[in-house]
Write an enzyme that holds these catalytic residues in place. Structure first.
Site, PDB file in Angstrom:
ATOM      1  N   ASP A 152      21.484 130.044   9.094  1.00  0.00           N
ATOM      2  CA  ASP A 152      21.710 131.580   9.305  1.00  0.00           C
ATOM      3  C   ASP A 152      22.226 132.499   8.399  1.00  0.00           C
ATOM      4  O   ASP A 152      22.601 133.566   8.655  1.00  0.00           O
ATOM      5  CB  ASP A 152      22.521 131.909  10.794  1.00  0.00           C
ATOM      6  CG  ASP A 152      21.735 131.847  11.998  1.00  0.00           C
ATOM      7  OD1 ASP A 152      20.345 131.990  11.740  1.00  0.00           O
ATOM      8  OD2 ASP A 152      21.981 131.439  12.978  1.00  0.00           O
TER       9      ASP A 152
ATOM     10  N   CYS B 105      79.773 124.496   6.173  1.00  0.00           N
ATOM     11  CA  CYS B 105      81.359 124.199   6.030  1.00  0.00           C
ATOM     12  C   CYS B 105      81.243 122.658   6.592  1.00  0.00           C
ATOM     13  O   CYS B 105      80.641 122.357   7.650  1.00  0.00           O
ATOM     14  CB  CYS B 105      82.222 124.902   7.088  1.00  0.00           C
ATOM     15  SG  CYS B 105      83.869 124.259   7.157  1.00  0.00           S
TER      16      CYS B 105
ATOM     17  N   CYS C 237      84.335 122.215   9.779  1.00  0.00           N
ATOM     18  CA  CYS C 237      83.706 122.478  11.280  1.00  0.00           C
ATOM     19  C   CYS C 237      82.429 122.685  11.474  1.00  0.00           C
ATOM     20  O   CYS C 237      81.894 122.900  12.537  1.00  0.00           O
ATOM     21  CB  CYS C 237      84.431 123.967  11.503  1.00  0.00           C
ATOM     22  SG  CYS C 237      83.656 125.183  10.772  1.00  0.00           S
TER      23      CYS C 237
ATOM     24  N   CYS D 239      84.541 129.548   4.588  1.00  0.00           N
ATOM     25  CA  CYS D 239      84.094 129.422   5.891  1.00  0.00           C
ATOM     26  C   CYS D 239      84.855 130.446   6.953  1.00  0.00           C
ATOM     27  O   CYS D 239      86.003 130.506   6.952  1.00  0.00           O
ATOM     28  CB  CYS D 239      84.461 128.013   6.695  1.00  0.00           C
ATOM     29  SG  CYS D 239      84.176 127.894   8.369  1.00  0.00           S
TER      30      CYS D 239
ATOM     31  N   CYS E 297      87.071 128.343   9.646  1.00  0.00           N
ATOM     32  CA  CYS E 297      88.445 127.577   9.153  1.00  0.00           C
ATOM     33  C   CYS E 297      89.023 127.839   8.205  1.00  0.00           C
ATOM     34  O   CYS E 297      90.127 127.194   7.717  1.00  0.00           O
ATOM     35  CB  CYS E 297      88.127 126.033   9.602  1.00  0.00           C
ATOM     36  SG  CYS E 297      86.711 125.451   8.379  1.00  0.00           S
TER      37      CYS E 297
END
Lengths: 608, 332
Positions: free
Chosen positions: A225, A551, A554, A569, A572
């Site tokens: 086509d 960190c 933690c 951080c 902490c």
């Protein structure tokens, strides 16, 4: 009969039971006679349900009705003398209705009628006669040539596509400010027409052009086509159109007496673009007509008051710094400024409308279709010297692939090509009205009379070798429509580009210069392939990769203090931090989990 | 060596490949299912059956069995028919008319003596069976039993008892509602039953127990164990796909059956089964019911070791599949 014998026929008027009749059918015949003689309004319709012995009389609004010629005793009431009067203009439609020759039926009354398609089909059983066989199809189909020669899905497609064709949608288009409009430059009326086409006066605002079409292969550039078009024909104006786009902006007023201003924004304006973008603007900040604009060029320079009033500068003085708020051309667009209009908006503000025009010359990827559901996109623009030609020096405008025909069964396409070719020789439009069009034999005759192959096939010469092609090629003239799906309005690429604010992932959509989504199923494929690195590249590197400080005490995400230039951080206070590569979406997920009062920790470990 | 050459490479994503291999023809099946909408089916096949298998439903929509008869009997159609008739479960409601008398708060069961003589059941047998449910007092006639509920006499309880009596199993094998004789290719006959009762059928003296087939996977698991269930799951999956002329390799079906039976009981695919029991929190949260999984993980302080594919995609690492599986042992 669903009810006990001896009970009377119920009569309903507009759905409400109003009474009873001794004999439903006799009452029906009487009502019908009175309508035809003009005693009862011709807008009423009757329907008798013999199963339940109920008579429905409908006179309310909203019923779809259609006119038919009344037939009595197998004889059309439109007798030759009346026809003669019609031809001489002595008879009107209203009068025919009054005479009971023509009547309108609604869907319910149609159920009780036997309607003949042609007068030659009439028997004593018939109650009505169709005015013309074409009237059984709708407006869209009635303008298609030879629909009865095509398969029905192709007719449906042809109807859908003719609504996308470019033409002249309004005669005053040049004075209008539609936000988008698309006009064909040199529309022609089709050589093969239908009667409804002329009734609709469609030729006065045609939507297509007559192409010389050959059905053959063309170096593989018309497979599946695709279409091969003659470049020189395109250069001469074939399939050309103009695309108008209107942009508008107004000088808004804000609470507190401030207002926008049309001007060339001073370089100190917040959000000032590069100087080049303003180059076409006049002194009043409005673009000069007939200037050629590129994408992102400013059409109307506009400055707005700052969004937040209390914008304090470093020195503590409120500094009035205006915001750049110009109207610019969108990315990927461009053209010539066609007209600039100054007006007043509904709220009384100064309004500028700016219409951009761009000429769309057919190019690779533009979509064209005949009126038989045969659509295709241009695969190649071939110079005329490379196109095949006939002994008469006829070079096709378009080459379509033979594989487009057999499985789709669009015989109407082939017939229209022959009809168009015949029309070129006779100088008369061919009639292709549904069910009543010119027959193939007439075209064959015309072909013979003009010394051509009666089947429309001709020897084509290969332009590159000069040799005749081994097979005779079917060539003719057929009406083609340019459809408003143009590559130039769709083409889109991206390597790098804008990202979303929230997720840091690439934006979506062409308008935002977005990326293409590598979705879930595509992801599954890469996993299935075991292409782990490629998957990571798609989903991370080429998307929303970030490095976050984590960190290791933690497991939360740490922060950077810009003032003290220190990483720590926030939870902490640890400074034992590591950069971790992750997707920004994951960082976002962690934040969202935190908002659920759940604390997610990242446990760090060296990568093996 | 040949088997070695055909073995799957380490790190091959067999799960995804199996899912895609069954899923892709499955989309075609969906289209065909709608195409056949409205055509009456005896037993669910195609997509509905596939869904039934994968969801590990407690009972199939239409349970059925194929019962093979011992050789000496299987050749004679009348004998097989007789056995088949013996398998069919006879309920009290088909032998008697059961009436409630709400005024006197009793239930009257009138046995049809003609029917029971045809079925070769004695009144005493019936009486014994009824007595397991409620105490029986003789009626005016020999063939009428009267039941007077003593404990609770509410109308609702009488109605409930009546319904129980109606479906009281008297003779044959429980849950076998009807039978059909099917001629095998070798000229012998087998019995197709509606309803499934594997344990009872296998005990029947004239049945070849090891050839008995049922389409109720859960029952196979109960009676014969999970290994048998695994095998029949594979067979059923393959059979459903074959019936639709979908050429899916049996190993994909085997993997699916393995995944569904790997921890000793049949698990469904989806929220309540396999996907709901994935190891990683993130993987479960990514599938369905995100918040529920996150909160549960928080409550139990769960740790996600990031061993799955989904988890690693979420955080943006290479997935442990294919090229992502190999690691460098030593840095030079």
């Amino acid at each position: 009969m669903l009810k006990p014998a001896g009970q009377k026929c119920s009569v309903f008027l507009n759905g409400r039971l109003i009474g009873f009749a001794d004999n439903g059918e006799a009452t029906l015949a009487e009502l019908r006679e009175k309508r035809r003689s003009g005693v009862i309004s011709h807008q009423s319709n009757f329907h008798y349900n013999y199963k339940t012995d109920e008579l429905y009389v409908n006179t309310d609004s909203g019923r779809a009705r259609r006119p038919y010629i009344v037939v009595e005793n197998g004889q059309s009431k439109l007798i030759p003398s009346l026809l003669e009067q019609l031809k001489n203009g002595e008879m009107s439609w209203e009068k025919l209705i009054k005479l009971g020759v023509v009547e309108y039926l609604d869907a319910e009354e149609e159920e009780d009628s036997l309607i003949a398609l042609r007068d030659t089909d009439l028997t004593s059983e018939h109650t009505h006669l169709e005015i013309d066989p074409v009237s059984i199809v709708g407006v869209s189909v009635s303008v298609l040539p030879y629909p009865e020669y095509n398969s029905s899905p192709r007719i449906t497609m042809a109807c859908a596509m003719s609504k996308q064709s470019l033409g002249t949608y309004a005669m005053n288009f040049n004075m209008r400010t539609d936000s988008r409009s698309h006009i064909m430059v040199y529309p022609q009326q089709p050589l093969v027409q239908t009667r409804p086409y002329s009734i609709l006066k469609f030729a006065e605002h045609a939507a297509g052009q007559n192409f010389v079409v050959a059905i053959t292969t063309a170096r593989g550039y018309n497979m599946a086509d695709a279409l091969v078009m003659n470049r020189n024909a395109v250069d001469r104006g074939l399939g050309r159109s103009v695309f108008y786009k209107t942009h508008e902006t107004e000088e808004r007023r804000y609470p507190g007496g401030q207002r926008d201003k049309f001007e060339i924004p001073p370089a100190t304006t917040h959000g000032y673009r590069e100087e080049k973008a303003y180059r076409h603007l006049g002194e009043d900040g409005i673009i000069i007509p007939e200037s050629n604009v590129d994408s992102k060029d400013v059409l109307v320079g506009k400055t707005s008051p700052p969004r937040f009033l209390e914008e304090l500068s470093v020195f503590g003085v409120t500094e009035e710094r205006k915001r750049e708020n110009s109207l610019a051309v969108k990315g990927g667009e461009g053209g010539t400024v066609d007209s600039v209009l100054l007006a007043e908006s509904l709220s009384g503000n100064k309004l500028v409308k700016c219409r951009i025009r761009s000429i769309k010359i057919p190019e690779q990827g533009d979509k064209f279709a005949s009126r038989h559901g045969q659509k295709g996109v241009i695969g190649l623009l071939l110079p005329q010297e490379d196109m095949p030609f006939t002994k008469d020096g006829i070079v096709p405008d378009l080459i379509i692939n033979p594989h487009a025909i057999p499985s789709r069964m669009t015989m109407g396409h082939l017939l229209e090509m022959l009809g168009g070719k015949a029309a070129c020789y006779t100088g008369k439009f061919a009639d292709a009205t549904a069910f009543n069009g010119d027959k193939e034999d007439e075209f064959k005759k015309t072909m013979k009379e003009n010394g051509l192959d009666e089947f429309g096939e001709e020897v084509l010469y290969d332009a590159t070798t000069g040799e005749p092609m081994k097979a005779k090629i079917y060539i003719g003239v057929i009406y083609y429509q340019k459809l408003h799906h143009l590559v130039s309005n769709k083409m889109h690429v991206r390597s790098r580009g804008p990202v979303q604010l929230l997720t840091h992932q690439p934006t979506e959509g062409r308008a935002r210069e977005g990326g293409l989504r590598f979705g879930e199923m595509e992801r599954d494929c890469l996993i299935g392939y075991g292409a782990s690195m490629l998957l990571k590249e798609r989903l991370l590197e080429e998307s929303d990769k970030t490095y976050e400080l984590v960190c290791d005490k933690c497991g939360s995400i740490a922060i950077h203090d810009h003032v003290k230039n220190r990483d720590y951080c926030a939870l902490c206070d640890s400074t034992s931090l590591h950069y971790v590569e992750m997707s920004y979406a994951f960082k976002l997920l962690l934040d969202e989990i935190k908002s659920l009062h759940i604390f997610p920790r990242l446990l760090l470990r060296d990568k093996a | 060596m040949a088997s070695k050459a055909r073995s799957v490479d380490p790190g091959e994503a067999v799960g995804i490949i199996a899912a895609q291999s069954i899923g892709e023809p499955g989309t075609q099946m969906t289209m065909r299912t709608f195409h056949y909408a409205g055509v009456a089916e005896q037993v669910p096949t195609g997509l509905p059956r596939l869904i039934e298998l994968v969801d590990a439903r407690k009972e199939p929509k239409k349970p059925l069995m194929d019962v093979y008869i011992k050789e000496e009997l299987s050749k004679s159609e009348p004998k097989v028919r007789e056995i088949a008739h013996g398998l069919e479960s006879t309920l009290l409601s088909s032998l008697a008319t059961i009436e409630e008398d709400f005024a006197q708060k009793l239930i009257r069961i009138a046995i049809d003596e003609k029917t029971i003589s045809e079925e070769q059941i004695s009144l005493d047998d019936i009486k014994k069976k009824i007595q397991k449910l409620a105490s029986v007092s003789e009626g005016e006639e020999k063939n009428v039993f009267v039941i007077k509920p003593t404990k609770t006499t509410s109308l609702r309880n009488i109605r409930r008892l009546t319904n129980k009596l109606r479906s009281l199993h008297i003779k044959g094998i429980e849950r076998i509602s009807r039978t059909m004789i099917i001629r095998n290719a070798d000229g012998t006959y087998r019995i197709r039953t509606g309803g499934s009762n594997l344990a009872a059928i296998m005990k029947h003296p004239s049945v070849i127990s090891e050839k008995t087939y049922t389409n109720d996977i859960q029952e196979i698991e109960r009676v014969l164990g999970v290994e048998a269930a695994r095998q029949s799951l594979t067979n059923e999956l393959k059979q459903v796909l074959d019936m639709q002329n979908l050429n899916v390799d049996i190993r994909h079906c085997m993997l699916l059956a393995d995944a569904m039976t790997m921890d000793g009981k049949i698990k469904s695919i989806g929220r309540h089964g396999l996907s709901g029991e994935k190891a990683g929190v993130l993987a479960r949260a990514a599938f369905e019911e995100t918040i529920k999984h996150l909160i549960n993980a928080a409550v139990h302080a769960e740790e996600d070791r990031l061993i799955g594919v989904t988890e690693n995609i979420i955080i943006g690492q290479t997935v442990p599949v294919g090229t992502g599986l190999v690691k460098l042992k030593m840095k030079m």
